[in-house]
Write a protein that holds these residues in place. Structure first.
Motif, PDB file in Angstrom:
ATOM      1  N   ARG A  84       0.834  -1.205   0.000  1.00  0.00           N
ATOM      2  CA  ARG A  84       0.000   0.000   0.000  1.00  0.00           C
ATOM      3  C   ARG A  84       0.864   1.248   0.000  1.00  0.00           C
ATOM      4  NH1 ARG A  84      -1.357   3.610   3.334  1.00  0.00           N
ATOM      5  NH2 ARG A  84      -0.427   2.585   5.130  1.00  0.00           N
ATOM      6  N   ARG A  85       1.890   1.260   0.873  1.00  0.00           N
ATOM      7  CA  ARG A  85       2.783   2.420   0.929  1.00  0.00           C
ATOM      8  C   ARG A  85       3.554   2.593  -0.375  1.00  0.00           C
ATOM      9  NH1 ARG A  85       6.592   1.359   5.282  1.00  0.00           N
ATOM     10  NH2 ARG A  85       5.687  -0.703   5.336  1.00  0.00           N
TER      11      ARG A  85
ATOM     12  N   ASP B 266       2.517   1.739  -3.357  1.00  0.00           N
ATOM     13  CA  ASP B 266       1.584   2.258  -4.352  1.00  0.00           C
ATOM     14  C   ASP B 266       1.332   3.746  -4.140  1.00  0.00           C
ATOM     15  OD1 ASP B 266      -0.124   1.821  -6.597  1.00  0.00           O
ATOM     16  OD2 ASP B 266      -1.851   1.945  -5.235  1.00  0.00           O
ATOM     17  N   GLU B 267       1.180   4.175  -2.888  1.00  0.00           N
ATOM     18  CA  GLU B 267       0.996   5.601  -2.611  1.00  0.00           C
ATOM     19  C   GLU B 267       2.235   6.390  -3.021  1.00  0.00           C
ATOM     20  OE1 GLU B 267       0.074   5.922   1.499  1.00  0.00           O
ATOM     21  OE2 GLU B 267      -1.944   5.113   1.275  1.00  0.00           O
ATOM     22  N   HIS B 268       3.381   5.847  -2.748  1.00  0.00           N
ATOM     23  CA  HIS B 268       4.650   6.481  -3.101  1.00  0.00           C
ATOM     24  C   HIS B 268       4.751   6.640  -4.617  1.00  0.00           C
ATOM     25  CE1 HIS B 268       9.100   6.661  -3.505  1.00  0.00           C
ATOM     26  NE2 HIS B 268       9.002   7.333  -2.368  1.00  0.00           N
ATOM     27  N   ARG B 269       4.349   5.607  -5.343  1.00  0.00           N
ATOM     28  CA  ARG B 269       4.409   5.640  -6.803  1.00  0.00           C
ATOM     29  C   ARG B 269       3.399   6.645  -7.361  1.00  0.00           C
ATOM     30  NH1 ARG B 269       1.385   3.635 -10.610  1.00  0.00           N
ATOM     31  NH2 ARG B 269       0.165   2.446  -9.136  1.00  0.00           N
ATOM     32  N   LYS B 270       2.200   6.723  -6.770  1.00  0.00           N
ATOM     33  CA  LYS B 270       1.179   7.643  -7.259  1.00  0.00           C
ATOM     34  C   LYS B 270       1.571   9.096  -7.038  1.00  0.00           C
ATOM     35  CE  LYS B 270      -2.780   4.599  -6.853  1.00  0.00           C
ATOM     36  NZ  LYS B 270      -4.011   4.289  -6.125  1.00  0.00           N
ATOM     37  N   ARG B 271       2.281   9.363  -5.923  1.00  0.00           N
ATOM     38  CA  ARG B 271       2.734  10.738  -5.662  1.00  0.00           C
ATOM     39  C   ARG B 271       3.861  11.135  -6.601  1.00  0.00           C
ATOM     40  NH1 ARG B 271       2.907   9.467   0.124  1.00  0.00           N
ATOM     41  NH2 ARG B 271       5.142   9.264  -0.245  1.00  0.00           N
ATOM     42  N   GLY B 272       4.529  10.165  -7.182  1.00  0.00           N
ATOM     43  CA  GLY B 272       5.616  10.461  -8.088  1.00  0.00           C
ATOM     44  C   GLY B 272       6.927  10.731  -7.368  1.00  0.00           C
ATOM     45  N   ASP B 273       7.024  10.275  -6.111  1.00  0.00           N
ATOM     46  CA  ASP B 273       8.265  10.456  -5.362  1.00  0.00           C
ATOM     47  C   ASP B 273       9.376   9.656  -6.017  1.00  0.00           C
ATOM     48  OD1 ASP B 273       6.874  11.989  -3.635  1.00  0.00           O
ATOM     49  OD2 ASP B 273       6.647  10.439  -2.095  1.00  0.00           O
TER      50      ASP B 273
END
Length: 63
Positions: free
Chosen positions: A46-47, A49-56
């Protein structure tokens, strides 16, 4: 020849009964706690995927 077929049949029935009613091997799901691989950890995924969506970029020195 008949005795050979009877022996093979008896062994086959014995093996099938042993597999059906014998001692069951421990299942993987019975393992509580312990180390979980990252690709099996839902929180990590989950983390990620969130990291990837933010574009970090993370630790990538090229960005």
């Amino acid at each position: 020849m008949l005795y050979l077929l009877a022996a093979v049949g008896a062994i086959t029935v014995g093996v099938l009964l042993w597999r059906a009613f014998g001692v069951q091997a421990a299942s993987v799901s019975s393992r509580q706690g312990g180390t979980i691989a990252p690709d099996d950890d839902p929180e990590f995924l989950r983390r990620l995927d969130e990291h990837r969506k933010r574009g970090d970029a993370g630790d990538d020195p090229k960005s």
